[in-house]
Write a protein that holds these residues in place. Structure first.
Motif: not given
Ligand SMILES: [Mg+2]
Length: 365
Positions: A164-174, A194-197, A202-210
């Motif tokens: 649920g962290t990754v699937m909502r995070s694309a806009p940060f990369g846009l 979500h508090g697990h690192p 993984a959400a941070g990585a996804f946004a920067s990849l986008v």
């Protein structure tokens, strides 16, 4: 294929996410053999036709609210009104929660924070298997809590690392914020639920990849740079390992559902990202967006989320114009996704918080 422009890539990232979500939703809880039994050996091959709407789920719904919160955070900052992007995204997720708790838009205007323009869209009020940590994180923390330093457990759901962290995070990369800021904001806002690192990194990585893909970086290079970036953070190891697995499987074998399942099943954040990355890299035929999207949903795992995340990536890489036109027309909320994409382009292109093209949709609070 002609090289897509930046605006086409931003629209593609949001629209592609909706398409992947809609492709995967009917088979989210099915095993691969059940998908093949119901849809034939190729599994799911497309969206409903004949004017029927292809439903989207929490992944697309939350992505829209993420974009709304991101824009409102910057509007507030650039208007000199203080506050932070994570606070604004927290408010947006409170609005998202309202859509999951009532069946239709309220008839009367509501007080802050329930004052967003997205709340006027009836299609967002459908409840389609939202994740537990997203629901509890938002509903049990009505007051904003500052995120933890990266590598430390976050303040909310400290052991959760669902996708649920990754699937909502694309806009940060846009927003062309730069890969450091897009990563940082995505990871901070992921901590709202979500508090697990691994969950938030993984959400941070996804946004920067986008962001890298939307800027035109070639996919294999963009993935390599993203692996290096997340590997620099304490707690980044699981995400690095999952992404390495995605790259290895893409290099070693022909694209297949069995290969997808060697990467993972996608219920947890780093696997969801890794499956989407695998599908992006493995699809090398003449129609890579369609090929990647179908690969990303035909497996025994969390098909709508892996589809949504893959759709964000292929849309950023190849543009909205490369997405199958009949799918673009069928996907629920398509006009809203394009409206939000254009709002992102206007705000981050002009940096004018009161730009007339934003139509007053993003107040400075
Ligand atoms: Mg979903």
């Amino acid at each position: 294929m002609t090289e897509p422009g930046y605006a086409d890539r931003v629209r593609g990232a949001l629209l592609g996410g909706g398409i992947g979500d809609a492709l995967g939703w009917p088979v989210e809880f099915q095993q691969l053999y059940q998908i093949r039994g119901q849809h034939g050996p190729a599994g799911v091959t497309g969206l409903p036709t004949g004017g029927r709407v292809a439903e989207v789920t929490d992944d697309t719904q939350m992505t829209l609210f993420t974009a709304e919160g991101l824009i409102r955070g910057f509007v507030r900052g650039w208007s000199g009104d203080g506050g932070s992007v994570p606070e604004a995204v927290h408010g947006a997720y409170q609005r998202w929660l309202l859509t999951q708790q009532q069946g239709a838009p309220s008839r009367r205007p509501l007080p802050r924070p329930y004052d967003g323009w997205l709340l006027r869209h009836p299609f967002l009020y459908a409840r389609r298997a939202p994740g537990n940590a997203c629901m509890s994180g938002v509903s049990e923390h009505r007051e904003f809590e500052a995120p933890a330093a990266f590598g430390q457990p976050g303040p909310i759901n400290a052991h959760s690392k669902g996708c649920g962290t990754v699937m909502r995070s694309a806009p940060f990369g846009l927003g062309r914020l730069g890969v450091e800021q897009s990563f940082g904001l995505a990871a901070q806002c992921a901590q709202l639920t979500h508090g697990h690192p691994t969950g938030y990194l993984a959400a941070g990585a996804f946004a920067s990849l986008v962001e890298r893909l939307a800027d035109g970086t070639e996919p294999w290079t963009a993935v390599g740079q993203t692996v290096d970036q997340v590997g620099e953070w304490p707690g980044g190891k699981e995400t690095v390992q999952a992404l390495h697995r995605a790259v290895r499987v893409a290099e070693a074998s022909e694209p297949s559902a069995e290969a997808v399942e060697r990467v993972g099943l996608g219920w947890i954040a780093e696997e969801c990202l890794a499956i989407a990355v695998y599908c992006l890299l493995a699809a090398s035929g003449p129609d890579p967006a369609r090929e990647a999207l179908l690969l990303s949903v035909n497996h025994s795992g969390d098909s709508d989320s892996t589809g949504a995340v893959c759709g964000n990536l292929v849309g950023a890489a190849y543009g909205a114009s490369a997405l199958p036109a009949d799918w673009t027309e069928a996907v629920e909320g398509g006009e809203t996704l394009l409206r939000v994409a254009d709002d992102l382009l206007v705000l981050f292109g002009s940096r004018e918080p009161a730009h007339p093209a934003l139509g007053g949709r993003y107040p400075a609070w």
